[in-house]
Motif scaffolding. Structure first.
Motif, mmCIF file in Angstrom:
data_model
loop_
_atom_site.group_PDB
_atom_site.id
_atom_site.type_symbol
_atom_site.label_atom_id
_atom_site.label_comp_id
_atom_site.label_asym_id
_atom_site.label_seq_id
_atom_site.Cartn_x
_atom_site.Cartn_y
_atom_site.Cartn_z
ATOM 1 N N PRO A 1 36.194 42.280 47.535
ATOM 2 C CA PRO A 1 37.531 42.602 48.043
ATOM 3 C C PRO A 1 38.665 42.069 47.175
ATOM 4 O O PRO A 1 39.833 42.292 47.469
ATOM 5 C CB PRO A 1 37.551 41.919 49.419
ATOM 6 C CG PRO A 1 36.636 40.751 49.262
ATOM 7 C CD PRO A 1 35.554 41.202 48.330
ATOM 8 N N TRP A 2 38.331 41.377 46.099
ATOM 9 C CA TRP A 2 39.350 40.793 45.235
ATOM 10 C C TRP A 2 39.480 41.583 43.937
ATOM 11 O O TRP A 2 38.573 42.319 43.549
ATOM 12 C CB TRP A 2 39.020 39.329 44.924
ATOM 13 C CG TRP A 2 37.560 39.086 44.602
ATOM 14 C CD1 TRP A 2 36.591 38.632 45.452
ATOM 15 C CD2 TRP A 2 36.907 39.301 43.341
ATOM 16 N NE1 TRP A 2 35.374 38.552 44.808
ATOM 17 C CE2 TRP A 2 35.539 38.949 43.505
ATOM 18 C CE3 TRP A 2 37.331 39.746 42.090
ATOM 19 C CZ2 TRP A 2 34.618 39.023 42.477
ATOM 20 C CZ3 TRP A 2 36.411 39.824 41.052
ATOM 21 C CH2 TRP A 2 35.066 39.477 41.244
ATOM 22 N N SER A 3 40.615 41.424 43.276
ATOM 23 C CA SER A 3 40.846 42.110 42.001
ATOM 24 C C SER A 3 40.553 41.183 40.829
ATOM 25 O O SER A 3 40.621 39.948 40.954
ATOM 26 C CB SER A 3 42.302 42.590 41.908
ATOM 27 O OG SER A 3 43.177 41.477 41.820
ATOM 28 N N ALA A 4 40.245 41.774 39.700
ATOM 29 C CA ALA A 4 40.016 40.984 38.487
ATOM 30 C C ALA A 4 41.268 40.202 38.099
ATOM 31 O O ALA A 4 41.196 39.050 37.665
ATOM 32 C CB ALA A 4 39.571 41.894 37.341
ATOM 33 N N ASP A 5 42.419 40.825 38.259
ATOM 34 C CA ASP A 5 43.671 40.153 37.912
ATOM 35 C C ASP A 5 43.880 38.908 38.754
ATOM 36 O O ASP A 5 44.301 37.863 38.240
ATOM 37 C CB ASP A 5 44.838 41.120 38.095
ATOM 38 C CG ASP A 5 46.183 40.463 37.872
ATOM 39 O OD1 ASP A 5 46.482 40.101 36.716
ATOM 40 O OD2 ASP A 5 46.941 40.289 38.846
ATOM 41 N N SER A 6 43.574 38.990 40.051
ATOM 42 C CA SER A 6 43.806 37.834 40.923
ATOM 43 C C SER A 6 42.905 36.667 40.542
ATOM 44 O O SER A 6 43.326 35.501 40.602
ATOM 45 C CB SER A 6 43.587 38.215 42.385
ATOM 46 O OG SER A 6 42.223 38.513 42.649
ATOM 47 N N VAL A 7 41.666 36.954 40.137
ATOM 48 C CA VAL A 7 40.755 35.877 39.736
ATOM 49 C C VAL A 7 41.207 35.272 38.417
ATOM 50 O O VAL A 7 41.195 34.042 38.237
ATOM 51 C CB VAL A 7 39.312 36.388 39.636
ATOM 52 C CG1 VAL A 7 38.390 35.319 39.044
ATOM 53 C CG2 VAL A 7 38.802 36.812 41.013
#
Length: 206
Positions: A154-160
């Motif tokens: 549910p998360w984006s690569a950018d957020s990580v």
């Protein structure tokens, strides 16, 4: 006999001195005289290359970022085939850099942007741009790892990638507050374990 210093060499000496002085004292407390003294050069040499302290800081941000780009582009972890191994290797590599005096390993960009984000918009923009470029480098590996091992996450690569950099910048602040890298090293250990938890590699062939 007086030794003449080539203009290119004097500019590099000033930039190297600026990295050390600003990371040690902060932007506001650093003066042109401090930088010239650290570089072993005169103010005449300084103003031959830079119009002001802010002009120097902008050039120092570019210089610091270019050096970092070269360092990470050629780091051993970049050779890993698996993107998760590259991400974990990146964290291990950052831990390995936490050695020596604080000004030698803390981030010039993070140091300056904390002080100048409201008062010096050009510096804030320069630091933000370079930090964003580093996040984008990480984002590419996170995106590939997500595609391979966590396609429904549910998360984006950018957020990580942003989270990784947030942990690093916070670790630098805590290292300054505690006067050493020990807490920062432990924080990066937790970051490593977190990244491992994001990707299910149980079915990967050995």
């Amino acid at each position: 006999m007086t030794t003449r210093i080539a203009p290119h060499d004097s500019k590099t000496r000033i930039l190297d001195a600026a990295l050390q002085v600003i990371r040690a004292r902060g932007y506001a407390a650093s003066t042109v005289d401090d930088v010239c003294h650290a570089a072993g050069l005169t103010k005449g040499s300084f103003f031959h290359h830079f119009r002001s302290k802010e002009d120097l800081a902008l050039s120092a941000a570019d210089y610091f970022a270019a050096r970092a780009d070269r360092l990470f582009a050629t780091a051993p972890y970049r050779a890993a085939a698996d993107p998760v191994d590259r991400l974990l290797g990146y964290v291990d590599f950052r831990v390995g850099l936490l050695r020596g005096a604080l000004p030698q390993f803390t981030c010039l960009l993070g140091t300056m942007v904390q002080e100048t984000y409201e008062t010096h918009p050009a510096l804030r923009a320069a630091c933000g741009r370079h930090m964003g470029d580093h996040v984008a480098m990480l984002e590419a590996d996170v995106a590939e790892a997500r595609r391979l091992y966590a396609p429904d996450a549910p998360w984006s690569a950018d957020s990580v990638a942003l989270f990784i950099q947030s942990v690093l910048q916070g670790a630098f602040v805590m290292a300054k507050a505690r006067g050493g890298p020990e807490g920062a090293i432990e924080s990066l250990g937790h970051l490593r374990r977190y990244l491992e938890s994001l990707f299910d590699r149980s079915g990967r062939c050995a």
